[in-house]
Design a protein around this motif. Sequence first.
Motif, mmCIF file in Angstrom:
data_model
loop_
_atom_site.group_PDB
_atom_site.id
_atom_site.type_symbol
_atom_site.label_atom_id
_atom_site.label_comp_id
_atom_site.label_asym_id
_atom_site.label_seq_id
_atom_site.Cartn_x
_atom_site.Cartn_y
_atom_site.Cartn_z
ATOM 1 N N ALA A 171 10.728 50.955 43.918
ATOM 2 C CA ALA A 171 11.136 49.729 44.353
ATOM 3 C C ALA A 171 12.597 49.721 43.454
ATOM 4 O O ALA A 171 12.791 50.254 42.346
ATOM 5 C CB ALA A 171 10.374 48.599 43.547
ATOM 6 N N TYR A 172 13.567 49.120 44.287
ATOM 7 C CA TYR A 172 14.882 48.829 43.620
ATOM 8 C C TYR A 172 15.174 47.355 43.291
ATOM 9 O O TYR A 172 15.235 46.576 44.248
ATOM 10 C CB TYR A 172 15.848 49.448 44.630
ATOM 11 C CG TYR A 172 17.318 49.402 43.929
ATOM 12 C CD1 TYR A 172 17.381 50.129 43.198
ATOM 13 C CD2 TYR A 172 18.388 48.442 44.621
ATOM 14 C CE1 TYR A 172 18.752 50.404 42.682
ATOM 15 C CE2 TYR A 172 19.492 48.821 44.039
ATOM 16 C CZ TYR A 172 19.814 49.680 43.176
ATOM 17 O OH TYR A 172 21.031 49.494 42.563
ATOM 18 N N HIS A 173 15.553 46.882 42.017
ATOM 19 C CA HIS A 173 16.051 45.681 41.800
ATOM 20 C C HIS A 173 17.206 45.313 41.197
ATOM 21 O O HIS A 173 17.367 44.501 40.703
ATOM 22 C CB HIS A 173 14.851 45.151 40.964
ATOM 23 C CG HIS A 173 13.448 45.273 41.085
ATOM 24 N ND1 HIS A 173 12.913 44.677 42.127
ATOM 25 C CD2 HIS A 173 12.440 46.200 40.731
ATOM 26 C CE1 HIS A 173 11.640 45.097 42.370
ATOM 27 N NE2 HIS A 173 11.451 46.123 41.688
ATOM 28 N N ARG A 193 8.682 57.889 33.051
ATOM 29 C CA ARG A 193 10.036 57.784 33.165
ATOM 30 C C ARG A 193 10.829 58.704 34.113
ATOM 31 O O ARG A 193 10.508 59.998 34.024
ATOM 32 C CB ARG A 193 10.671 58.195 31.791
ATOM 33 C CG ARG A 193 10.265 57.615 30.551
ATOM 34 C CD ARG A 193 10.682 57.683 29.106
ATOM 35 N NE ARG A 193 12.088 57.111 28.991
ATOM 36 C CZ ARG A 193 12.782 57.321 28.016
ATOM 37 N NH1 ARG A 193 12.305 58.012 26.860
ATOM 38 N NH2 ARG A 193 14.376 57.156 28.159
ATOM 39 N N ARG A 194 11.476 58.233 34.835
ATOM 40 C CA ARG A 194 12.045 58.860 36.056
ATOM 41 C C ARG A 194 13.407 58.273 36.423
ATOM 42 O O ARG A 194 13.850 57.388 36.151
ATOM 43 C CB ARG A 194 11.088 58.536 37.594
ATOM 44 C CG ARG A 194 10.137 59.351 37.442
ATOM 45 C CD ARG A 194 9.072 58.757 38.511
ATOM 46 N NE ARG A 194 9.632 58.899 39.955
ATOM 47 C CZ ARG A 194 9.077 58.300 41.095
ATOM 48 N NH1 ARG A 194 8.253 57.659 41.097
ATOM 49 N NH2 ARG A 194 9.948 58.477 42.044
ATOM 50 N N ARG A 195 14.215 59.381 36.912
ATOM 51 C CA ARG A 195 15.600 59.090 37.016
ATOM 52 C C ARG A 195 15.773 58.295 38.380
ATOM 53 O O ARG A 195 15.136 58.819 39.425
ATOM 54 C CB ARG A 195 16.602 60.193 37.161
ATOM 55 C CG ARG A 195 17.069 60.703 35.778
ATOM 56 C CD ARG A 195 18.186 61.576 35.776
ATOM 57 N NE ARG A 195 17.741 62.829 36.432
ATOM 58 C CZ ARG A 195 18.620 63.959 36.467
ATOM 59 N NH1 ARG A 195 19.899 63.895 36.258
ATOM 60 N NH2 ARG A 195 17.890 65.164 37.014
ATOM 61 N N MET A 224 15.289 50.682 31.623
ATOM 62 C CA MET A 224 16.590 51.439 32.043
ATOM 63 C C MET A 224 17.091 51.987 30.780
ATOM 64 O O MET A 224 17.316 51.269 29.849
ATOM 65 C CB MET A 224 17.493 50.599 32.782
ATOM 66 C CG MET A 224 18.505 51.435 33.054
ATOM 67 S SD MET A 224 19.959 50.192 34.338
ATOM 68 C CE MET A 224 20.273 49.266 33.151
ATOM 69 N N SER A 225 17.617 53.167 30.838
ATOM 70 C CA SER A 225 18.063 53.807 29.618
ATOM 71 C C SER A 225 19.623 54.773 30.066
ATOM 72 O O SER A 225 19.265 55.356 31.080
ATOM 73 C CB SER A 225 17.462 54.738 28.973
ATOM 74 O OG SER A 225 18.087 55.360 27.894
ATOM 75 N N LEU A 235 17.584 56.009 33.733
ATOM 76 C CA LEU A 235 16.228 56.494 33.471
ATOM 77 C C LEU A 235 15.229 55.339 33.576
ATOM 78 O O LEU A 235 15.278 54.611 32.498
ATOM 79 C CB LEU A 235 16.108 57.385 32.175
ATOM 80 C CG LEU A 235 14.637 58.290 31.794
ATOM 81 C CD1 LEU A 235 14.533 59.143 32.972
ATOM 82 C CD2 LEU A 235 14.857 58.822 30.589
ATOM 83 N N ASP A 236 14.282 55.060 34.465
ATOM 84 C CA ASP A 236 13.781 54.015 34.678
ATOM 85 C C ASP A 236 12.081 54.215 34.397
ATOM 86 O O ASP A 236 11.701 55.335 34.534
ATOM 87 C CB ASP A 236 13.777 53.388 36.015
ATOM 88 C CG ASP A 236 15.255 52.931 36.472
ATOM 89 O OD1 ASP A 236 16.150 53.003 35.568
ATOM 90 O OD2 ASP A 236 15.447 52.533 37.552
#
Length: 133
Positions: free
Chosen positions: A43-45, A70-72, A1-2, A32-33
């Motif tokens: 997936a959401y963590h 890298r996707r938002r 994450m960024s 940005l994951d």
Amino acid sequence: MSSLISEDDLQHEAELVWLEDITRLDYVRQSLDRLPTRTGKPAYHRDGRMVGYATLTAGAKASRASGTFRRRVFWLLPHDRDAEPKGLYAGSAPAEAVDPKTLAPRTKGRKTERSEGGPPSSAMRELGITLPL
């Protein structure tokens, strides 16, 4: 994450997919994951909930080191303003938050008076835009 997102990071975005009605949200958090695919719901963590995500074009290249893209991802925490209007962010927004109405594919988004919980600016008043109370 960024939390630091550049326009270069977004050059291969194809679409923003919203899982909730963003017109009701003053702000969303964005990060940005690194994800295993260009498309599809990731997936959401985190605590809280995912409210949206970006998909990428076929031209997006995976990282050589990790094989990820890298996707938002857009999300909210349980103590954010939509759930606790008089809570911690009643008159402000977290550092990674942006007004969802300013987001689009390949566009970072920005904070606005609305997302910061402040009074509407004169420009907002002239346009007839009111803040949800």
